[in-house]
Design a protein around this motif. Structure first.
Motif, short mmCIF file in Angstrom:
data_model
loop_
_atom_site.label_atom_id
_atom_site.label_comp_id
_atom_site.label_asym_id
_atom_site.label_seq_id
_atom_site.Cartn_x
_atom_site.Cartn_y
_atom_site.Cartn_z
N LEU B 105 0.84 -1.20 0.00
CA LEU B 105 0.00 0.00 0.00
C LEU B 105 0.88 1.26 0.00
N LEU B 106 1.96 1.21 0.78
CA LEU B 106 2.84 2.38 0.86
C LEU B 106 3.45 2.67 -0.51
N GLU B 107 3.82 1.62 -1.22
CA GLU B 107 4.39 1.83 -2.55
C GLU B 107 3.41 2.53 -3.48
N GLN B 108 2.13 2.16 -3.36
CA GLN B 108 1.11 2.84 -4.16
C GLN B 108 1.02 4.33 -3.80
N ALA B 109 1.15 4.60 -2.52
CA ALA B 109 1.10 5.99 -2.07
C ALA B 109 2.32 6.76 -2.59
N ILE B 110 3.49 6.11 -2.54
CA ILE B 110 4.72 6.74 -3.02
C ILE B 110 4.59 7.06 -4.51
N ALA B 111 3.89 6.19 -5.23
CA ALA B 111 3.69 6.41 -6.66
C ALA B 111 2.59 7.42 -6.95
N LEU B 116 -3.24 8.95 1.27
CA LEU B 116 -3.29 8.49 2.65
C LEU B 116 -3.56 9.63 3.62
N SER B 117 -4.11 9.26 4.76
CA SER B 117 -4.15 10.20 5.88
C SER B 117 -3.96 9.40 7.17
N ALA B 118 -3.85 10.11 8.28
CA ALA B 118 -3.61 9.43 9.55
C ALA B 118 -4.33 10.14 10.67
N ALA B 119 -4.85 9.33 11.61
CA ALA B 119 -5.50 9.85 12.82
C ALA B 119 -4.92 9.05 13.97
N LEU B 120 -3.91 9.61 14.65
CA LEU B 120 -3.09 8.77 15.52
C LEU B 120 -3.33 8.96 17.02
N ASP B 121 -4.48 9.54 17.39
CA ASP B 121 -4.77 9.66 18.81
C ASP B 121 -5.48 8.38 19.27
N ALA B 149 -8.89 11.26 1.37
CA ALA B 149 -8.02 10.10 1.55
C ALA B 149 -8.69 8.80 1.12
N ASP B 150 -7.94 7.97 0.38
CA ASP B 150 -8.45 6.64 0.02
C ASP B 150 -8.36 5.70 1.22
N ARG B 151 -7.32 5.87 1.99
CA ARG B 151 -7.12 5.03 3.18
C ARG B 151 -6.67 5.93 4.33
N ILE B 152 -7.15 5.60 5.51
CA ILE B 152 -6.72 6.36 6.70
C ILE B 152 -6.20 5.37 7.74
N VAL B 153 -5.00 5.65 8.23
CA VAL B 153 -4.47 4.86 9.34
C VAL B 153 -5.03 5.45 10.63
N VAL B 154 -5.71 4.62 11.41
CA VAL B 154 -6.39 5.10 12.61
C VAL B 154 -5.86 4.38 13.85
N ALA B 155 -5.51 5.15 14.85
CA ALA B 155 -5.12 4.55 16.12
C ALA B 155 -6.36 4.41 17.00
N ALA B 156 -6.45 3.30 17.69
CA ALA B 156 -7.58 3.09 18.59
C ALA B 156 -7.14 2.19 19.74
N ARG B 157 -7.84 2.31 20.85
CA ARG B 157 -7.53 1.47 21.99
C ARG B 157 -8.32 0.17 21.88
#
Lengths: 398, 361
Positions: B105-111, B116-121, B149-157
């Motif tokens: 997935l990261l390679e697709q983003a690099i290309a 991507l987006s991120a929500a890291l709380d 964003a097509d994909r979002i990295v989300v942090a959760a407990r």
């Protein structure tokens, strides 16, 4: 980018540390660590130890007794010496007069005066400021009139640091009143034992005698004591200001003082907990630590540029301002850490060998004195406002 | 000791600088920030083609850089041009993907093929196992370019502790309230109500990964901020030299000269703090975290000073939308609000120092 020191630099640091371990008398480092007052003999003793190793005039050219160290080596030396609580090197002869003599003095002057600075024969003091010429130094009025093979000097110098110990004084004097005020100034070397010189101590706010007034009444100075050309003294004086100063920020001294402050904050208690855990004090301490870390890197950036041949001039002004602010803030936090015990003024406790009972915590005795004494840092060497003028003109081109 | 960028990195800086000057000039920016998405997909695609996104990641993750100094210089150019786009979200999400082995997935983003987006709380959402996958519930605030964003990295407990998940655009249970930002660009409140998510790495083990990704984000923001400070300084000096009042250039007034001198000095301190943060990045957790917090504190303190002084010394004109300066000032102050402000990082710096003492004793 690579902020690590080279292997050679680290080896050099180890050599300096080994020397300090071996040769720095515990009696002296103990006094410096405790903030006690150093005597003339203390300072001379340390100079002699450094001179025996060939490190006293480390920034001089090798032919006159210097070391040929790189800017980075000089910085490491200055930092390690401060961290070891060695007495500071008295700068007047070694760092202020000598560079001027080496660049502008005659061969005879260099041969006569430089060895005497090294071996401590002459203790020099600086005759720049006058009652009417502080930040506006070129307004100085002390006059030197040529009479045969002598100059006759009349006038007054002030803020002469450690002038009470001095054998010699280097002076800016007026030899011409025509034209621009900068153009009639000459650089004279004057024997303090000459008839007509009177030194009066100035008691400072911390109760100590560190500076003096020096009065000149018909003082006869041989013409061979003129440095360079008559009326060119302002050029020589300015050279001192631009002379590459590797440690104007006082990084080592601040690091040593900050370590001491951290120890105090870890042990001194307020409201039942160490000061380091008091939110207000911890915040002050953290801000200071961050400022110091930032300044260390700024200093290294300037040094790295200097090593690459870029002469730091106005950058030195930034380092002077932030460096003195940080040292003042450290002394400010020491005073605050002492709490009510900042108040007692037990001057005996500032002298070597004081064995009486401490009033309050042991770090408290010099805390307020140092804080008040360190007000000088932002005033001398070109006040911090004068430094802002330099930054504004030389860097910002306003 | 070497404070030069090195040849390769200098080339990256020159290429990126030239590209942004030519393809993201002020006119373009003015247009882009008024669009619904708040960024330019064509410009982003070209940046990807130039390898700018790849410079943020190491070779093992499909990039060709990835050191803290690489990140720093890219974001410095972003700051210089006041470029808007999913730079920070890509960096944060990408570091998390790299750390959890999601390199495809990261390679697709690099290309430039995937945004991507991120929500890291991790305290802002909870994750529970749901059959094969996971379900996330909670609200992540001000997620950069969330709606794009097509994909979002989300942090959760989760029951196991802080964990990382990947969510996909349009999946059930996701609602995004999107909006423009005061300093340009866009973001959104990411509202999750049993949203379908894929676990990244091991449940409960994401704490260190999140911390490292955020540290990379802090380095990026600090370098971006210093570049903006430099720009504010240059613009303000230019104004002080040309604007006349009382018959002289206002830069002749000592009151302003001394303020500029102080500002210039503080900016050099801020630059040193950003250099320190990048230098300590690979030196172990405690050193890294202390340095990034020290830098973010410094950037926050000097950033608001620089923004306020630049506007004040410009006078009325500094208040206008028309003058680029005001946008630089806004971005600089808003950087202070991203990934923890000045006060939060000072407190964190103190806590890290006390951790160090406890470990030592």
């Amino acid at each position: 980018m690579d902020l690590s020191f080279t292997q050679e630099d680290e080896a050099f640091r180890a050599e300096v540390r080994a020397f300090l371990q071996d040769k720095l008398p515990a009696r002296l480092s103990d006094k410096v660590r405790k903030g006690q007052r150093l005597t003339k003999a203390d300072m001379e003793e340390w100079h002699a130890i450094l001179n025996a190793r060939g490190w006293l005039a480390n920034h001089w050219p090798v032919e006159w007794g210097g070391t040929g160290w790189s800017v980075m080596q000089r910085f490491i030396f200055e930092t390690e010496v401060a961290l070891a609580h060695a007495p500071r090197i008295v700068p007047f002869g070694l760092s202020m007069l000598a560079p001027v003599l080496i660049k502008y003095g005659s061969e005879a002057q260099k041969k006569h005066w430089l060895p005497r600075i090294l071996d401590g024969t002459d203790w020099w003091c600086q005759g720049y400021s006058e009652p009417g010429a502080g930040s506006d130094l070129a307004a100085l009025k002390t006059s030197a009139v040529r009479e045969g093979d002598h100059y006759v000097v009349n006038g007054q110098k002030t803020w002469t640091t450690l002038g009470q110990y001095a054998d010699m004084i280097f002076c800016l004097v007026r030899t011409d009143n025509k034209g621009k005020k900068q153009e009639g100034i000459s650089f004279l070397l004057i024997d303090m034992k000459t008839p007509g010189i009177e030194v009066r101590p100035i008691k400072l706010l911390d109760g100590d005698y560190e500076v003096n007034e020096v009065f000149f009444t018909d003082v006869r100075v041989p013409v061979e004591n003129l440095v360079g050309e008559e009326n060119k003294g302002w050029t020589y004086a300015k050279y001192l200001l631009t002379y590459e100063r590797t440690n104007i920020a006082g990084v080592g001294a601040s690091m040593a003082a900050f370590e001491r402050l951290k120890q105090v904050a870890a042990t001194q208690r307020r409201n039942g907990r160490p000061l380091a855990q008091d939110p207000q004090f911890a915040a002050r301490l953290a801000r200071l630590e961050i400022d110091l870390e930032n300044m260390k890197t700024t200093n290294l950036r300037v040094l790295a540029a200097a090593g690459a041949g870029h002469a730091p001039m106005a950058e030195s002004s930034m380092l002077k301002i932030r460096g003195t602010e940080i040292r003042q803030q450290i002394s400010d936090l020491m005073r605050r850490a002492a709490g009510v015990h900042a108040q007692p003024f037990v001057t005996e406790a500032l002298e070597e060998g004081f064995n009486g009972p401490a009033v309050g915590p042991d770090f408290a005795a010099p805390a307020a004195s140092h804080y008040f004494n360190y007000r000088k840092l932002s005033i001398f060497g070109g006040s911090n406002e004068v430094q802002r003028e330099i930054i504004s003109k030389a860097i910002l081109e306003l | 000791m070497d404070f030069s960028l090195g040849e390769d990195r200098q080339m990256l800086v020159d290429t990126l600088g030239r590209f942004l000057a030519g393809n993201f000039d002020w006119k373009t920016r003015e247009t882009v920030i008024e669009t619904a998405e708040g960024w330019s997909r064509p410009v982003w695609a070209q940046l990807a083609e130039l390898g700018v996104i790849g410079a943020l990641f190491d070779e093992a993750s499909g990039g060709f850089g990835g050191s803290a100094f690489d990140i720093g210089v890219v974001f410095a150019e972003v700051g210089k041009a006041l470029a808007v786009g999913p730079f920070l979200g890509t960096l944060l999400a990408g570091r998390a993907l790299a750390a959890t082995g999601e390199t495809a997935l990261l390679e697709q983003a690099i290309a430039g093929e995937v945004t991507l987006s991120a929500a890291l709380d991790s305290d802002a959402a909870q994750g529970v196992a749901d059959g094969e996958g996971w379900a996330l519930t909670g609200t992540q605030p001000v997620v950069p370019f969330a709606a794009s964003a097509d994909r979002i990295v989300v942090a959760a407990r989760t029951g196991e502790g802080p964990s990382l998940f990947l969510i996909e655009k349009g999946a059930p249970g996701i609602e995004i309230r999107d909006y423009p930002l005061i300093d340009g660009g866009a973001a959104g409140e990411l509202m999750l109500d049993g949203a379908a998510a894929t676990l990244l790495g091991q449940a409960g083990e994401a704490g260190a990964i999140i911390e490292e990704a955020v540290a990379a984000g802090l380095v990026a923001l600090c370098w971006e901020a210093v570049a903006i400070m430099d720009s504010l300084k240059v613009q303000t000096l230019e104004y002080l030299r040309t604007r006349k009042q009382f018959g002289v250039a206002i830069g002749k007034f000592q009151a302003l000269q001394h303020r500029m001198a102080t500002l210039a000095l503080e900016i050099e301190q801020a630059r040193s703090s950003a250099i320190n943060a990048a230098d300590r990045f690979a030196k172990g957790r405690l050193e890294r975290e202390k340095a990034v917090s020290a830098a973010k504190f410094t950037i926050g303190r000097v950033g608001s000073l620089a923004a306020e002084e630049a506007i004040q010394m410009h006078g009325g004109i500094g208040m206008t939308w028309e003058l680029p300066l005001s946008h630089y000032a806004k971005r600089l102050v808003m950087i202070g609000h991203q990934l923890g402000d000045e006060d939060m990082h000072l407190e964190r710096f103190i806590a890290l120092g006390q951790d160090a003492l406890a470990t030592a004793s």
